[in-house]
Design an enzyme around this catalytic site. Structure first.
Site, PDB file in Angstrom:
ATOM      1  N   ASN A 240       0.702  -7.812   7.822  1.00  0.00           N
ATOM      2  CA  ASN A 240       0.196  -9.155   7.535  1.00  0.00           C
ATOM      3  C   ASN A 240       0.843 -10.135   8.527  1.00  0.00           C
ATOM      4  O   ASN A 240       2.062 -10.270   8.564  1.00  0.00           O
ATOM      5  CB  ASN A 240       0.562  -9.506   6.085  1.00  0.00           C
TER       6      ASN A 240
ATOM      7  N   HIS B  46       2.516 -15.064   8.875  1.00  0.00           N
ATOM      8  CA  HIS B  46       3.734 -15.849   9.130  1.00  0.00           C
ATOM      9  C   HIS B  46       3.954 -16.173  10.598  1.00  0.00           C
ATOM     10  O   HIS B  46       4.741 -17.059  10.920  1.00  0.00           O
ATOM     11  CB  HIS B  46       4.941 -15.179   8.480  1.00  0.00           C
TER      12      HIS B  46
ATOM     13  N   HIS C 211      -4.665 -13.778   5.786  1.00  0.00           N
ATOM     14  CA  HIS C 211      -5.173 -14.500   4.622  1.00  0.00           C
ATOM     15  C   HIS C 211      -5.659 -15.881   5.073  1.00  0.00           C
ATOM     16  O   HIS C 211      -4.857 -16.702   5.509  1.00  0.00           O
ATOM     17  CB  HIS C 211      -4.015 -14.635   3.615  1.00  0.00           C
TER      18      HIS C 211
ATOM     19  N   ARG D  30      -6.425 -19.039   3.863  1.00  0.00           N
ATOM     20  CA  ARG D  30      -6.279 -19.811   2.622  1.00  0.00           C
ATOM     21  C   ARG D  30      -7.164 -21.046   2.668  1.00  0.00           C
ATOM     22  O   ARG D  30      -7.444 -21.587   3.743  1.00  0.00           O
ATOM     23  CB  ARG D  30      -4.810 -20.236   2.441  1.00  0.00           C
TER      24      ARG D  30
ATOM     25  N   ARG E  76      -3.062 -23.350   5.511  1.00  0.00           N
ATOM     26  CA  ARG E  76      -1.661 -23.655   5.832  1.00  0.00           C
ATOM     27  C   ARG E  76      -1.108 -22.777   6.959  1.00  0.00           C
ATOM     28  O   ARG E  76      -0.138 -23.153   7.588  1.00  0.00           O
ATOM     29  CB  ARG E  76      -0.779 -23.535   4.584  1.00  0.00           C
TER      30      ARG E  76
ATOM     31  N   GLU F  46      -7.792 -11.291   3.667  1.00  0.00           N
ATOM     32  CA  GLU F  46      -7.485 -11.683   2.281  1.00  0.00           C
ATOM     33  C   GLU F  46      -8.164 -13.009   1.998  1.00  0.00           C
ATOM     34  O   GLU F  46      -8.086 -13.936   2.808  1.00  0.00           O
ATOM     35  CB  GLU F  46      -5.977 -11.877   2.111  1.00  0.00           C
TER      36      GLU F  46
ATOM     37  N   THR G  42       1.361 -15.614  -2.542  1.00  0.00           N
ATOM     38  CA  THR G  42       0.543 -15.087  -3.644  1.00  0.00           C
ATOM     39  C   THR G  42       1.477 -14.590  -4.747  1.00  0.00           C
ATOM     40  O   THR G  42       2.225 -13.643  -4.550  1.00  0.00           O
ATOM     41  CB  THR G  42      -0.341 -13.932  -3.126  1.00  0.00           C
TER      42      THR G  42
ATOM     43  N   GLU H 114      -5.361  -3.018  -4.440  1.00  0.00           N
ATOM     44  CA  GLU H 114      -4.014  -3.135  -3.876  1.00  0.00           C
ATOM     45  C   GLU H 114      -3.118  -3.636  -5.004  1.00  0.00           C
ATOM     46  O   GLU H 114      -3.409  -4.672  -5.607  1.00  0.00           O
ATOM     47  CB  GLU H 114      -4.000  -4.120  -2.703  1.00  0.00           C
TER      48      GLU H 114
ATOM     49  N   HIS I 148       3.480  -6.591  -1.075  1.00  0.00           N
ATOM     50  CA  HIS I 148       4.088  -7.886  -1.385  1.00  0.00           C
ATOM     51  C   HIS I 148       5.599  -7.762  -1.545  1.00  0.00           C
ATOM     52  O   HIS I 148       6.075  -7.007  -2.398  1.00  0.00           O
ATOM     53  CB  HIS I 148       3.514  -8.571  -2.637  1.00  0.00           C
TER      54      HIS I 148
ATOM     55  N   HIS J  17       5.910 -10.614   5.464  1.00  0.00           N
ATOM     56  CA  HIS J  17       7.021 -11.547   5.633  1.00  0.00           C
ATOM     57  C   HIS J  17       8.268 -10.872   6.187  1.00  0.00           C
ATOM     58  O   HIS J  17       8.901 -11.384   7.117  1.00  0.00           O
ATOM     59  CB  HIS J  17       7.308 -12.219   4.280  1.00  0.00           C
TER      60      HIS J  17
HETATM   61  N1  PXP Z   1      -0.858  -7.951   0.265  1.00  0.00           N
HETATM   62  C1  PXP Z   1      -1.413  -9.099  -0.185  1.00  0.00           C
HETATM   63  C2  PXP Z   1      -2.704  -8.998  -0.919  1.00  0.00           C
HETATM   64  C3  PXP Z   1      -0.795 -10.345   0.034  1.00  0.00           C
HETATM   65  O1  PXP Z   1      -1.365 -11.472  -0.439  1.00  0.00           O
HETATM   66  C4  PXP Z   1       0.402 -10.383   0.769  1.00  0.00           C
HETATM   67  C5  PXP Z   1       1.048 -11.703   1.059  1.00  0.00           C
HETATM   68  O2  PXP Z   1       0.215 -12.526   1.748  1.00  0.00           O
HETATM   69  C6  PXP Z   1       0.926  -9.173   1.260  1.00  0.00           C
HETATM   70  C7  PXP Z   1       0.297  -7.972   0.958  1.00  0.00           C
HETATM   71  C8  PXP Z   1       2.175  -9.130   2.082  1.00  0.00           C
HETATM   72  O3  PXP Z   1       3.250  -9.655   1.383  1.00  0.00           O
HETATM   73  P1  PXP Z   1       4.594  -9.955   2.154  1.00  0.00           P
HETATM   74  O4  PXP Z   1       4.273 -10.987   3.187  1.00  0.00           O
HETATM   75  O5  PXP Z   1       5.511 -10.439   1.097  1.00  0.00           O
HETATM   76  O6  PXP Z   1       5.047  -8.661   2.781  1.00  0.00           O
END
Ligand code: PXP
Length: 235
Positions: free
Chosen positions: A6, A9, A42, A44, A48, A69, A100, A150, A189, A212
Protein backbone atom coordinates in the site's frame (compact mmCIF):
# COMPACT_ATOMS: atom_id res chain seq x y z
CA UNK A 1 1.64 -15.96 -0.45
CA UNK A 2 1.41 -12.66 -2.29
CA UNK A 3 2.53 -9.26 -1.03
CA UNK A 4 0.51 -6.18 -1.89
CA UNK A 5 2.20 -2.91 -0.99
CA UNK A 6 0.00 0.00 0.00
CA UNK A 7 1.69 3.17 -1.23
CA UNK A 8 -0.75 5.74 0.21
CA UNK A 9 1.86 7.03 2.64
CA UNK A 10 4.21 8.10 -0.12
CA UNK A 11 1.40 10.41 -1.22
CA UNK A 12 0.82 11.49 2.40
CA UNK A 13 4.39 12.82 2.51
CA UNK A 14 3.98 14.56 -0.83
CA UNK A 15 0.67 16.18 0.17
CA UNK A 16 2.21 17.48 3.42
CA UNK A 17 4.18 19.97 1.28
CA UNK A 18 2.03 20.14 -1.84
CA UNK A 19 5.03 19.16 -3.95
CA UNK A 20 5.22 16.76 -6.89
CA UNK A 21 7.53 14.41 -4.96
CA UNK A 22 7.75 11.76 -3.60
CA UNK A 23 5.67 10.18 -6.34
CA UNK A 24 3.63 7.06 -5.47
CA UNK A 25 4.10 5.91 -9.07
CA UNK A 26 7.88 5.77 -8.51
CA UNK A 27 7.20 3.78 -5.33
CA UNK A 28 5.07 1.31 -7.30
CA UNK A 29 7.81 0.84 -9.89
CA UNK A 30 10.40 0.17 -7.15
CA UNK A 31 8.02 -2.28 -5.40
CA UNK A 32 7.54 -4.15 -8.68
CA UNK A 33 11.30 -4.47 -9.19
CA UNK A 34 11.72 -5.65 -5.59
CA UNK A 35 9.24 -8.49 -6.04
CA UNK A 36 5.90 -7.17 -4.74
CA UNK A 37 2.86 -8.81 -6.31
CA UNK A 38 0.45 -5.93 -6.43
CA UNK A 39 0.00 -2.28 -5.54
CA UNK A 40 -2.74 -1.08 -3.25
CA UNK A 41 -3.90 2.52 -3.16
CA UNK A 42 -6.88 4.07 -1.40
CA UNK A 43 -8.62 6.95 -3.16
CA UNK A 44 -10.31 8.56 -0.18
CA UNK A 45 -13.22 10.92 -0.60
CA UNK A 46 -11.25 13.67 1.16
CA UNK A 47 -8.23 13.03 -1.14
CA UNK A 48 -5.90 13.36 1.83
CA UNK A 49 -3.16 11.31 0.15
CA UNK A 50 -3.74 9.57 -3.19
CA UNK A 51 -5.15 11.87 -5.89
CA UNK A 52 -7.25 10.88 -8.92
CA UNK A 53 -4.31 11.37 -11.26
CA UNK A 54 -2.17 8.99 -9.17
CA UNK A 55 -4.70 6.23 -9.69
CA UNK A 56 -4.66 6.61 -13.48
CA UNK A 57 -0.87 6.76 -13.58
CA UNK A 58 -0.41 3.76 -11.26
CA UNK A 59 -2.89 1.76 -13.33
CA UNK A 60 -1.31 2.65 -16.67
CA UNK A 61 2.39 3.32 -16.13
CA UNK A 62 3.68 0.42 -14.06
CA UNK A 63 3.51 -3.34 -14.35
CA UNK A 64 1.76 -4.62 -11.20
CA UNK A 65 -1.99 -5.18 -10.81
CA UNK A 66 -3.71 -2.30 -9.00
CA UNK A 67 -5.92 -3.03 -6.01
CA UNK A 68 -8.00 0.13 -5.57
CA UNK A 69 -9.40 0.61 -2.07
CA UNK A 70 -12.62 2.59 -2.04
CA UNK A 71 -15.51 3.43 0.23
CA UNK A 72 -19.21 3.01 -0.30
CA UNK A 73 -19.35 6.05 -2.60
CA UNK A 74 -21.07 6.58 -5.93
CA UNK A 75 -18.50 9.14 -7.15
CA UNK A 76 -15.51 6.89 -6.37
CA UNK A 77 -17.34 3.99 -8.00
CA UNK A 78 -17.54 6.01 -11.22
CA UNK A 79 -13.76 6.58 -11.09
CA UNK A 80 -13.16 2.88 -10.41
CA UNK A 81 -15.23 1.94 -13.45
CA UNK A 82 -13.28 4.38 -15.60
CA UNK A 83 -9.84 3.34 -14.32
CA UNK A 84 -10.73 -0.35 -14.36
CA UNK A 85 -8.18 -1.64 -11.82
CA UNK A 86 -7.61 -5.40 -11.54
CA UNK A 87 -9.33 -5.34 -8.21
CA UNK A 88 -11.35 -3.15 -5.88
CA UNK A 89 -11.38 -3.57 -2.11
CA UNK A 90 -14.41 -1.99 -0.45
CA UNK A 91 -13.46 -0.37 2.86
CA UNK A 92 -15.28 1.76 5.43
CA UNK A 93 -14.27 5.41 5.52
CA UNK A 94 -14.71 8.22 8.03
CA UNK A 95 -13.34 11.70 7.53
CA UNK A 96 -12.09 12.02 11.11
CA UNK A 97 -10.21 8.72 11.26
CA UNK A 98 -6.41 8.56 11.01
CA UNK A 99 -6.63 5.30 9.06
CA UNK A 100 -9.22 2.61 8.28
CA UNK A 101 -10.27 1.76 11.80
CA UNK A 102 -12.12 -1.49 11.31
CA UNK A 103 -13.85 -3.67 8.78
CA UNK A 104 -16.85 -2.79 6.67
CA UNK A 105 -20.30 -3.03 8.26
CA UNK A 106 -21.53 -5.46 5.66
CA UNK A 107 -25.17 -5.47 6.82
CA UNK A 108 -25.41 -1.67 6.80
CA UNK A 109 -23.84 -1.56 3.32
CA UNK A 110 -25.81 -4.53 1.97
CA UNK A 111 -28.06 -2.62 -0.45
CA UNK A 112 -25.27 -0.45 -1.80
CA UNK A 113 -23.10 -3.52 -2.34
CA UNK A 114 -25.90 -5.45 -4.00
CA UNK A 115 -26.35 -2.59 -6.45
CA UNK A 116 -22.70 -1.82 -7.12
CA UNK A 117 -21.22 -5.32 -7.41
CA UNK A 118 -22.72 -6.20 -10.82
CA UNK A 119 -21.24 -2.98 -12.27
CA UNK A 120 -17.78 -3.99 -11.10
CA UNK A 121 -18.04 -7.65 -12.11
CA UNK A 122 -19.42 -6.67 -15.54
CA UNK A 123 -16.19 -4.74 -16.08
CA UNK A 124 -14.02 -7.70 -15.04
CA UNK A 125 -12.98 -6.01 -11.80
CA UNK A 126 -12.42 -8.45 -8.97
CA UNK A 127 -13.99 -7.32 -5.67
CA UNK A 128 -12.95 -7.98 -2.10
CA UNK A 129 -14.54 -6.68 1.10
CA UNK A 130 -12.41 -5.46 4.00
CA UNK A 131 -13.96 -7.20 7.00
CA UNK A 132 -13.34 -7.82 10.66
CA UNK A 133 -12.61 -11.51 11.17
CA UNK A 134 -16.08 -12.40 12.34
CA UNK A 135 -17.96 -15.50 11.15
CA UNK A 136 -21.25 -13.59 10.93
CA UNK A 137 -19.78 -11.46 8.12
CA UNK A 138 -19.05 -14.48 5.99
CA UNK A 139 -22.65 -15.64 5.64
CA UNK A 140 -23.54 -12.21 4.24
CA UNK A 141 -20.64 -12.48 1.75
CA UNK A 142 -22.18 -15.62 0.40
CA UNK A 143 -25.56 -13.90 0.03
CA UNK A 144 -23.85 -11.16 -1.96
CA UNK A 145 -21.89 -13.57 -4.15
CA UNK A 146 -18.57 -12.17 -2.91
CA UNK A 147 -15.58 -14.36 -3.78
CA UNK A 148 -12.73 -12.51 -2.02
CA UNK A 149 -12.31 -10.95 1.41
CA UNK A 150 -9.51 -9.14 3.21
CA UNK A 151 -9.49 -9.54 6.97
CA UNK A 152 -8.60 -6.53 9.12
CA UNK A 153 -5.57 -7.35 11.27
CA UNK A 154 -5.53 -4.02 13.15
CA UNK A 155 -6.58 -5.60 16.45
CA UNK A 156 -3.81 -8.19 16.19
CA UNK A 157 -1.34 -5.40 15.41
CA UNK A 158 -2.21 -3.68 18.68
CA UNK A 159 -2.36 -6.78 20.89
CA UNK A 160 0.34 -8.63 22.80
CA UNK A 161 0.70 -11.79 24.88
CA UNK A 162 -2.44 -13.84 25.51
CA UNK A 163 -4.71 -11.37 23.77
CA UNK A 164 -2.59 -11.53 20.63
CA UNK A 165 -2.64 -15.35 20.70
CA UNK A 166 -6.42 -15.33 21.14
CA UNK A 167 -6.95 -12.95 18.22
CA UNK A 168 -4.61 -14.86 15.89
CA UNK A 169 -6.47 -18.06 16.72
CA UNK A 170 -9.79 -16.34 16.04
CA UNK A 171 -8.47 -15.15 12.67
CA UNK A 172 -7.32 -18.68 11.87
CA UNK A 173 -10.75 -20.15 12.67
CA UNK A 174 -12.59 -17.57 10.59
CA UNK A 175 -10.17 -18.12 7.69
CA UNK A 176 -10.70 -21.89 7.83
CA UNK A 177 -14.46 -21.41 7.72
CA UNK A 178 -14.25 -18.85 4.92
CA UNK A 179 -12.06 -21.18 2.84
CA UNK A 180 -14.72 -23.92 2.99
CA UNK A 181 -17.01 -21.57 1.06
CA UNK A 182 -14.47 -21.14 -1.74
CA UNK A 183 -13.79 -17.48 -0.89
CA UNK A 184 -10.28 -16.17 -1.60
CA UNK A 185 -8.64 -14.73 1.54
CA UNK A 186 -6.27 -11.82 2.17
CA UNK A 187 -5.37 -9.88 5.31
CA UNK A 188 -3.80 -6.60 6.28
CA UNK A 189 -3.56 -3.51 8.45
CA UNK A 190 -0.87 -2.55 10.92
CA UNK A 191 1.41 -5.45 10.02
CA UNK A 192 5.17 -5.22 10.61
CA UNK A 193 7.87 -7.90 10.27
CA UNK A 194 7.09 -9.39 13.67
CA UNK A 195 3.29 -9.53 13.32
CA UNK A 196 3.62 -10.85 9.77
CA UNK A 197 5.77 -13.75 10.98
CA UNK A 198 3.04 -14.61 13.49
CA UNK A 199 0.27 -14.98 10.91
CA UNK A 200 1.98 -16.24 7.75
CA UNK A 201 1.50 -19.89 8.58
CA UNK A 202 -2.28 -19.64 8.60
CA UNK A 203 -3.47 -21.98 5.88
CA UNK A 204 -5.60 -20.50 3.05
CA UNK A 205 -4.22 -17.00 3.59
CA UNK A 206 -3.26 -15.97 0.06
CA UNK A 207 -2.12 -12.36 0.32
CA UNK A 208 -1.04 -9.69 2.78
CA UNK A 209 -1.48 -5.98 2.12
CA UNK A 210 1.03 -3.88 4.00
CA UNK A 211 1.65 -0.15 3.81
CA UNK A 212 2.52 2.08 6.72
CA UNK A 213 5.31 -0.08 8.17
CA UNK A 214 6.96 -0.70 4.79
CA UNK A 215 6.94 2.98 3.84
CA UNK A 216 8.12 3.96 7.34
CA UNK A 217 11.04 1.52 7.33
CA UNK A 218 11.99 2.57 3.83
CA UNK A 219 13.03 5.98 5.19
CA UNK A 220 15.94 4.22 6.90
CA UNK A 221 16.62 1.19 4.71
CA UNK A 222 15.23 2.01 1.27
CA UNK A 223 11.94 0.84 -0.21
CA UNK A 224 13.48 -1.88 -2.33
CA UNK A 225 15.31 -3.48 0.61
CA UNK A 226 12.25 -3.39 2.87
CA UNK A 227 9.97 -4.92 0.22
CA UNK A 228 12.54 -7.66 -0.45
CA UNK A 229 12.80 -8.41 3.28
CA UNK A 230 9.03 -8.56 3.71
CA UNK A 231 8.68 -10.72 0.63
CA UNK A 232 11.29 -13.12 2.00
CA UNK A 233 9.36 -13.38 5.27
CA UNK A 234 6.05 -14.17 3.64
CA UNK A 235 7.72 -16.58 1.14
N1 PXP B 1 -5.62 -3.22 3.67
C1 PXP B 1 -6.58 -2.27 3.71
C2 PXP B 1 -7.93 -2.63 3.18
C3 PXP B 1 -6.32 -0.99 4.22
O1 PXP B 1 -7.30 -0.06 4.26
C4 PXP B 1 -5.02 -0.69 4.66
C5 PXP B 1 -4.70 0.69 5.15
O2 PXP B 1 -4.95 1.63 4.21
C6 PXP B 1 -4.03 -1.69 4.56
C7 PXP B 1 -4.37 -2.96 4.10
C8 PXP B 1 -2.62 -1.45 4.97
O3 PXP B 1 -2.54 -1.09 6.31
P1 PXP B 1 -1.18 -0.52 6.88
O4 PXP B 1 -0.89 0.74 6.13
O5 PXP B 1 -1.46 -0.31 8.31
O6 PXP B 1 -0.12 -1.57 6.63
Amino acid sequence: MKLGVNIDHVATLRQARGTSYPDPLDAAIICARAGADNITAHLREDRRHIQDDDIYRIKNLQSLPLNLEMANSESILQIALEVSPSEVCIVPEKRQELTTEGGLNIKYNFNFLKEMLPNLYKNNIEVSLFLDPDIQNIGVCKELGINAVEFHTGEIANAFGEEEKFLINKLKNVIEYTATLGISIRAGHGLNFDKTKKIINIKYLEELNIGHFIIGESIFYGLSEVVKKMKKIIG
